[in-house]
Write a protein that holds these residues in place. Sequence first.
Motif, PDB file in Angstrom:
ATOM      1  N   ASP A 123       0.585  -1.232   0.322  1.00 55.64           N
ATOM      2  CA  ASP A 123      -0.299   0.222  -0.183  1.00 55.64           C
ATOM      3  C   ASP A 123       0.952   1.155  -0.360  1.00 55.64           C
ATOM      4  N   THR A 156      -4.280  -9.857  -2.972  1.00 57.89           N
ATOM      5  CA  THR A 156      -4.307  -8.479  -4.268  1.00 57.89           C
ATOM      6  C   THR A 156      -2.291  -9.096  -4.456  1.00 57.89           C
ATOM      7  N   THR A 179      -1.093  -0.648  -4.415  1.00 55.66           N
ATOM      8  CA  THR A 179      -1.738   0.187  -4.271  1.00 55.66           C
ATOM      9  C   THR A 179      -0.888   1.627  -4.296  1.00 55.66           C
ATOM     10  N   PRO A 180      -1.405   2.551  -5.183  1.00 56.08           N
ATOM     11  CA  PRO A 180      -2.452   2.012  -6.348  1.00 56.08           C
ATOM     12  C   PRO A 180      -0.839   1.677  -7.099  1.00 56.08           C
ATOM     13  N   SER A 181      -1.713   1.586  -8.860  1.00 55.86           N
ATOM     14  CA  SER A 181      -1.176   0.912  -9.652  1.00 55.86           C
ATOM     15  C   SER A 181      -0.407   1.313 -10.567  1.00 55.86           C
ATOM     16  N   GLU A 215      -2.948   3.375 -12.215  1.00 52.15           N
ATOM     17  CA  GLU A 215      -3.602   4.778 -10.763  1.00 52.15           C
ATOM     18  C   GLU A 215      -2.442   5.053 -10.708  1.00 52.15           C
TER      19      GLU A 215
END
Length: 261
Positions: free
Chosen positions: A61, A150, A154-156, A159
Amino acid sequence: MDWQELSGNWVLMPPRPIAIVHFLGGAFVATAPQVTYRRFLERLALQGYGVIATPFINTFDHQAIAQTVLRNFDRVMEHLYETTLRKRYLPIYGVGHSLGCKLHLLIGSSFPVERAGNVLISFNNYAARDAVPLVEQVSSMLKQFSTPFTAEFTPSPMETNRMIAQNYRVRRNLLVKFTNDTIDQTTVLTELLRTRFPDMVVAQTLSGTHLTPLGPDMSWQTGSIFTPFDAIGQWMRQEVYRELHELERSVLRWLNPLAPL
């Protein structure tokens, strides 16, 4: 000057700082930036920049990491304004290496921060499966047991690029890539930022690798009489840090083009 640990940050503050540098390091060396980036950061401090290096532990994250390091930075700035800086306003520059670049970009895209500029060195925005090959293996194994997992940051990457293109608000940027860096993605970032701020983005390519910014300072103490061994020792030190010295000069020149180096 000595390093101090304050509010979850490592701080190196010259007597009368001319600006503040908020430094964020790479994924696996960011837990002790005062050690892994010692020479680079201490060179900035010697030129009058107050250095606040915020350590972090890498997780999937990245948005949460960005929020945490910004919170720690804000906490130490409040403390410094009440003590050392005495409410004196100083420009703040973000300086990041590798994942540290992504974190500064997320901060500049997600939070209403005021920055005089950002220095982004060896930007890396790979997907988790490319950055950490083991992640894909673990993900496949857990799927066999119907365990949700997953395997992506985050973010990918996609993104992250979208957030930068739409929301990044730090106008002045220096982007640095190295000639022998196979995981650098500065070219893509340069295009994104120049589309957003056409005249405010400087991109430089320097000799070196992805690890060039790293390293403690290797001092060589000469005796009362300068000997041939002292000459060899100083020459070795210059050669070891030649590429890092070039990076230091480029960053300092961008921060203050009129300052003597």
